[in-house]
Every structure is written in structure tokens, then in C-alpha cells.
Scaffold this motif. Structure first.
Motif, PDB file in Angstrom:
ATOM      1  N   ALA A   1      -8.541  -4.618   8.584  1.00  0.00           N
ATOM      2  CA  ALA A   1     -10.388  -4.440   8.810  1.00  0.00           C
ATOM      3  C   ALA A   1     -10.973  -3.728   7.583  1.00  0.00           C
ATOM      4  O   ALA A   1     -12.162  -4.078   8.446  1.00  0.00           O
TER       5      ALA A   1
ATOM      6  N   CYS B   1      -7.463   1.474   7.824  1.00  0.00           N
ATOM      7  CA  CYS B   1      -7.003   0.765   9.038  1.00  0.00           C
ATOM      8  C   CYS B   1      -5.974   0.745   8.855  1.00  0.00           C
ATOM      9  O   CYS B   1      -4.541   1.248  10.480  1.00  0.00           O
TER      10      CYS B   1
ATOM     11  N   LEU C   1       0.702  -0.844  -0.071  1.00  0.00           N
ATOM     12  CA  LEU C   1      -0.286  -0.085   0.017  1.00  0.00           C
ATOM     13  C   LEU C   1       0.888   1.063   0.109  1.00  0.00           C
ATOM     14  O   LEU C   1       0.400   1.964  -0.540  1.00  0.00           O
TER      15      LEU C   1
ATOM     16  N   LYS D   1      -5.594   4.456   2.424  1.00  0.00           N
ATOM     17  CA  LYS D   1      -5.047   4.231   3.452  1.00  0.00           C
ATOM     18  C   LYS D   1      -6.703   4.143   4.907  1.00  0.00           C
ATOM     19  O   LYS D   1      -6.526   5.544   5.257  1.00  0.00           O
TER      20      LYS D   1
ATOM     21  N   GLY E   1     -10.107  -3.128   4.486  1.00  0.00           N
ATOM     22  CA  GLY E   1     -10.368  -3.190   3.003  1.00  0.00           C
ATOM     23  C   GLY E   1     -10.170  -1.945   1.741  1.00  0.00           C
ATOM     24  O   GLY E   1     -10.723  -2.257   0.828  1.00  0.00           O
TER      25      GLY E   1
ATOM     26  N   CYS F   1      -7.624  -0.787   1.185  1.00  0.00           N
ATOM     27  CA  CYS F   1      -6.517  -0.432   0.534  1.00  0.00           C
ATOM     28  C   CYS F   1      -6.850  -1.663  -0.037  1.00  0.00           C
ATOM     29  O   CYS F   1      -5.454  -1.735  -1.148  1.00  0.00           O
TER      30      CYS F   1
HETATM   31  S1  FES Z   1      -6.434   0.528   5.349  1.00  0.00           S
HETATM   32 FE1  FES Z   1      -8.133  -0.986   5.996  1.00  0.00          FE
HETATM   33  S2  FES Z   1      -7.965  -2.821   5.647  1.00  0.00           S
HETATM   34 FE2  FES Z   1      -5.582  -1.365   4.739  1.00  0.00          FE
END
Ligand code: FES
Ligand code: FES
Length: 163
Positions: free
Chosen positions: A53, A49, A33, A47, A55, A57
């Protein structure tokens, strides 16, 4: 924000993103990421969390959706990586992008790139056979605006269009 790099620990690596091979010089611990956003300027991937948790990314690696915050860039040098920037064909939106617009699957749009990447994969996997199945297989993608009904409608419309 990208953490400060220690030049002594940098390694050369190549990533193939959206069909283009890009050269990078990174610390080995840099996530996929951060490599995409901070080093390649592909900020469509979000980005949220940064711990697997939400999704936001979600990208595709060899056609499979993954949370790029949980992957190390250095581990994906042999892979084909697709981000939201790689979905459209020139000016023509991917059908899932258009469906999100048509079905109002977004408000603030922060979760949307991850939702769309996950939705494309969900249909491809055959996991969008019903709305309930779509909700289950998209449950790793969180939307703080609560656009879930529109998202499910968008995914349904693309799956139905594909027959
Ligand atoms: S930034 Fe939340 S799952 Fe990757
Ligand atoms: S559209 Fe705002 S978080 Fe999903």
C-alpha cells in the motif's frame, strides 16, 4: 523483523542484484523485500506497510518497478533486480537522486528510495509527460512528510533534461 527460520525448510537460491549474483539460503516464503534487507544487507529499500500500500519497498525487476514486499524472492532467480543502492555510478548520483536533493523532495527520507525508484521508472515508462500524469503514476508511493510538490518537481526536471 525477520521471522525465525525453520532449517528443515531452507532452500538454496541465487539473486542477481545490482549486477552481482548473490547466493542465499532461505525459506521459500521469504519476500524479495526481506531477502534484500535482512539477508543481503541492502537496507536502502524500505519496509513501510509490508502489504503493497505504500511503495516504500519499490525496486526494479528487469527494469519494471514492483513492490518487493508482495514478491517472493524465490520467484525472481532469473531476473535482474535493481535497488536504490544500484542507481549511483560510484560517487556520481543518479540524476533522479540529485533532482530529489535539488527540489527538496524529501524530509525524513523514509519513503525516498521507493519514490526515486518509482520516479526513474515513471520517466522511463513515458508516464511523466505532465505533473498530473506523474501524480497519477506515482500515486502508489506514499509520503507521510507530504513532499509531493518537491517529488513532482524532481521527476519533471529529470524528464525535461532527457528531452
Ligand atoms: S512496504 Fe509498503 S508497499 Fe511494500
Ligand atoms: S520524506 Fe518522510 S515519508 Fe516521505
Amino acid at each position: 523483523m525477520a521471522e525465525q527460520e525453520n532449517p528443515a525448510e531452507l532452500v538454496d537460491l541465487k539473486l542477481r542484484v545490482n549486477g552481482v549474483t548473490r547466493s542465499l539460503r532461505l525459506e521459500p516464503r521469504v519476500s524479495l523485500l526481506d531477502a534484500l534487507r535482512e539477508h543481503l544487507g541492502l537496507t536502502g529499500t524500505k519496509k513501510g506497510c509490508n502489504q503493497g500500500a505504500c511503495g516504500a519497498c519499490t525496486v526494479h525487476v528487469n527494469g519494471v518497478r514492483i513492490n518487493s514486499c508482495l514478491a517472493l524472492a524465490i520467484m525472481h532467480q532469473q531476473d535482474d533486480i535493481t535497488t536504490i543502492e544500484g542507481l549511483a555510478q560510484g560517487e556520481a548520483l543518479h540524476p533522479m537522486q540529485q533532482a530529489f536533493i535539488d527540489h527538496e523532495g524529501l524530509q525524513c527520507g523514509y519513503c525516498t528510495p521507493g519514490q526515486i525508484m518509482s520516479g526513474v521508472a515513471c520517466v522511463r515508462e513515458g508516464h511523466a509527460q505532465s505533473d498530473a500524469q506523474t501524480r497519477e503514476w506515482m500515486s502508489g508511493n506514499v509520503c507521510r512528510c507530504g513532499c509531493y510538490n518537491g517529488i513532482v518537481e524532481a521527476v519533471r526536471s529529470v524528464r525535461e533534461a532527457q528531452g
